[in-house]
Design an enzyme around this catalytic site. Structure first.
Site, PDB file in Angstrom:
ATOM      1  N   THR A  74      -5.752   8.395  -6.317  1.00  0.00           N
ATOM      2  CA  THR A  74      -6.734   7.474  -5.738  1.00  0.00           C
ATOM      3  C   THR A  74      -7.923   7.490  -6.691  1.00  0.00           C
ATOM      4  OG1 THR A  74      -6.019   8.101  -3.516  1.00  0.00           O
ATOM      5  CG2 THR A  74      -8.134   6.954  -3.690  1.00  0.00           C
ATOM      6  N   ASP A  79      -6.726   2.468  -4.082  1.00  0.00           N
ATOM      7  CA  ASP A  79      -5.700   3.275  -3.411  1.00  0.00           C
ATOM      8  C   ASP A  79      -4.334   2.889  -3.997  1.00  0.00           C
ATOM      9  OD1 ASP A  79      -4.319   4.845  -1.576  1.00  0.00           O
ATOM     10  OD2 ASP A  79      -4.252   3.246  -0.094  1.00  0.00           O
ATOM     11  N   GLN A 110       7.067   3.955  -0.358  1.00  0.00           N
ATOM     12  CA  GLN A 110       6.466   3.761   0.962  1.00  0.00           C
ATOM     13  C   GLN A 110       7.469   3.164   1.957  1.00  0.00           C
ATOM     14  OE1 GLN A 110       2.953   1.305   0.668  1.00  0.00           O
ATOM     15  NE2 GLN A 110       2.434   1.447   2.834  1.00  0.00           N
ATOM     16  N   LYS A 155       1.294   7.353  -1.445  1.00  0.00           N
ATOM     17  CA  LYS A 155      -0.144   7.198  -1.606  1.00  0.00           C
ATOM     18  C   LYS A 155      -0.786   8.475  -2.135  1.00  0.00           C
ATOM     19  CE  LYS A 155      -0.530   3.286   1.024  1.00  0.00           C
ATOM     20  NZ  LYS A 155      -1.355   2.107   0.730  1.00  0.00           N
ATOM     21  N   ARG A 159       5.078   0.975  -3.513  1.00  0.00           N
ATOM     22  CA  ARG A 159       5.619   0.211  -2.372  1.00  0.00           C
ATOM     23  C   ARG A 159       7.050   0.584  -2.033  1.00  0.00           C
ATOM     24  NH1 ARG A 159       0.985  -0.927  -0.164  1.00  0.00           N
ATOM     25  NH2 ARG A 159      -0.328  -2.275  -1.435  1.00  0.00           N
ATOM     26  N   HIS A 163      -5.391  -8.693   5.509  1.00  0.00           N
ATOM     27  CA  HIS A 163      -4.394  -7.855   4.837  1.00  0.00           C
ATOM     28  C   HIS A 163      -3.276  -7.467   5.810  1.00  0.00           C
ATOM     29  CE1 HIS A 163      -2.589  -4.741   2.344  1.00  0.00           C
ATOM     30  NE2 HIS A 163      -2.821  -3.835   3.286  1.00  0.00           N
ATOM     31  N   ASP A 175      -7.582   7.226   4.782  1.00  0.00           N
ATOM     32  CA  ASP A 175      -7.492   5.816   4.405  1.00  0.00           C
ATOM     33  C   ASP A 175      -7.215   4.964   5.642  1.00  0.00           C
ATOM     34  OD1 ASP A 175      -7.570   3.719   2.554  1.00  0.00           O
ATOM     35  OD2 ASP A 175      -5.382   3.699   2.390  1.00  0.00           O
ATOM     36  N   GLU A 232      -4.594  -1.114  -4.447  1.00  0.00           N
ATOM     37  CA  GLU A 232      -5.233  -1.647  -3.240  1.00  0.00           C
ATOM     38  C   GLU A 232      -6.736  -1.649  -3.476  1.00  0.00           C
ATOM     39  OE1 GLU A 232      -3.836   0.552   0.206  1.00  0.00           O
ATOM     40  OE2 GLU A 232      -2.062  -0.733   0.370  1.00  0.00           O
ATOM     41  N   GLU A 241       0.512  -8.615  -1.832  1.00  0.00           N
ATOM     42  CA  GLU A 241       0.132  -9.897  -1.239  1.00  0.00           C
ATOM     43  C   GLU A 241       0.054 -11.008  -2.297  1.00  0.00           C
ATOM     44  OE1 GLU A 241      -3.142  -7.430   0.446  1.00  0.00           O
ATOM     45  OE2 GLU A 241      -3.269  -9.121   1.831  1.00  0.00           O
ATOM     46  N   GLU A 292     -10.282  -1.432  -2.367  1.00  0.00           N
ATOM     47  CA  GLU A 292     -10.951  -0.883  -1.186  1.00  0.00           C
ATOM     48  C   GLU A 292     -12.361  -0.441  -1.544  1.00  0.00           C
ATOM     49  OE1 GLU A 292      -8.752   1.960   1.124  1.00  0.00           O
ATOM     50  OE2 GLU A 292      -6.792   1.125   0.550  1.00  0.00           O
TER      51      GLU A 292
END
Ligand code: MN
Length: 423
Positions: free
Chosen positions: A264, A240, A247, A260, A244, A140, A133, A206, A371, A208
């Site tokens: 996926t 993905d 992480q 992560k 948070r 971003h 990834d 996420e 975000e 992607e």
């Protein structure tokens, strides 16, 4: 012969102009039908799946090697290389044309080889060899850096020089529609002294694109821009999923790990690189100029609309929470692949590269809840009065993507995932 990308081509199968799967697309997937046969390779056309194995059995399609379309994955087909990919796509296009009677007027073959999409189950289209990834959207990375680092200097010093990435887990790449269990992990909010173990409280998506690698590269060898380009078989939508809070505690100093690794999701249809050719555009100007091995001459970005919808368990209709474009990516998929192999790292057929979260310059172009809700400080208001900062159990997330042509679109279908409780 007319090129399969020709916008004037029509199929004898009626395809709505708003469909993701006109004759100019012809994406590959793996499906099973009510016939009880094992999962095998098919191509989407309108609201039907074309069974390539049936066409091969009938002598209408010759890939040059037996068993390729009977496989429950596209890896054996991809391994045959770009010349075969182009030849087979051109032949499938020819078979589906409105003015070709071969399949059109063969009622028996049509019955065997064309299955309504409503009657099929779609499977993971590839055996994922390795999953990597990246972190290649400047918008971003700037948003994340502004929230957690320094408003005046949000990008880390390496970001403009290297396509930043980490090695992820291929074992938990799943196809659209697979439920996602809320991950558990070590949590240590900044205001507590010691970590605890429990369900993630800040679960995110996420947005992607996934690049599907169709050709290997030998250990020890670097790739040129053109070699990298030719190894790319196609693209899928990729979510993905990210924890948070896990992480935040675990990522120092080696990057994301369990945050992560739990899931996926990818869309079931692989849209070929060839079908996307008409939509190639140059990416943003790169300053400073990348090191020589990363320089690119070609237009390696794609003008592709990307959409994210959220539907909670209480909502009847989904709400759009993001609309952005793949063209914004600072580092292209080709540059990511060139960089990936640059140390001498071997690439394999079936490798999957995540582009990194795709955000754009506008507020509605943010590709993650981190975000969108600005780290939880600006909740989204949903119809019915609910609010969201991060994902709750029962929430369903759908991503879509398409390139808009004149009167047709090259689309990806969707990747959907619904969150279920940790225990
Ligand atoms: Mn990611």
């Amino acid at each position: 012969m007319t090129h399969p990308n020709d916008p004037t081509l029509r199929s004898f199968i009626g395809v709505d102009p708003a469909s993701d799967f006109p004759i100019q697309n012809l994406p590959y997937g793996v499906f099973s039908a009510k016939d009880g046969l094992a999962p095998r390779v098919g191509v989407a056309i309108g609201d039907h799946v074309l069974d390539l194995w049936q066409l091969e059995q009938d002598g209408r399609l010759d890939v040059g090697e037996l068993g390729v379309f009977a496989a429950p994955m596209l890896n054996p087909f991809m391994a045959l290389g770009p010349k075969v990919w182009a030849r087979i796509r051109a032949r499938i296009s020819e078979l589906l044309r409105h003015d070709n009677p071969e399949l059109r007027d063969d009622a028996g073959l049509r019955l065997r080889a064309l299955v309504p999409t409503a009657d099929v189950k779609l499977h993971l289209p590839i055996a994922v060899a390795g999953y990597t990834d990246f972190y290649s959207s400047k918008e971003h990375a700037t948003n994340v850096g502004t929230m957690f680092r320094d408003k005046t200097n949000p990008l880390l010093p390496n970001w403009l020089h290297i396509p930043i990435g980490y090695n992820g887990r291929s074992s938990t790449v799943v196809v659209s529609g697979t439920k996602v269990r809320r991950p558990r992990g070590q949590l240590k909010p900044p205001n507590v002294e010691v970590p605890s173990f429990g369900p993630c409280k800040r679960l995110d998506f996420e947005l992607e694109m996934g690049v599907v690698i169709g050709q290997p590269s030998p250990m020890g060898e670097m790739l040129t821009e053109q070699q990298a380009e030719e190894m790319i078989f196609g693209f899928v939508l990729l979510n993905d999923w990210s924890a948070r809070d896990i992480q935040q505690w675990e990522y120092v100093p080696l990057g994301p790990f369990q945050a992560k690794a739990f899931a996926t999701s990818i869309s079931p249809w692989i849209v070929t690189r060839e079908a996307l050719q008409p939509f190639r555009v140059h990416g943003p100007a790169q300053h400073p100029t990348p090191l020589p091995y990363l320089r690119q001459a070609a237009a390696n970005n794609y003008d592709m609309v990307l959409d994210v919808d959220l539907r909670t368990a209480q909502m009847n209709e989904p709400q759009n929470i993001c609309r952005t474009n793949f063209k914004y990516m600072y580092w292209s998929s080709v540059q990511q692949l060139v960089h990936h192999a640059s140390s001498g790292c071997a690439m394999n057929v079936g490798d999957l590269l995540g582009s990194g979260t795709i955000s754009g310059p506008d507020k509605h172009e943010r590709g993650s809840l981190l975000e969108i809700s600005w780290n939880g400080s600006e909740p989204i208001e949903l119809p019915g009065g609910e609010k969201r900062t991060f994902l709750e159990d029962g929430d369903s997330l759908v991503m879509r993507g398409w390139c808009q042509g004149e009167g047709y679109r090259i689309g990806f279908g969707e990747v959907e995932g619904t969150i279920v409780a940790a225990e």
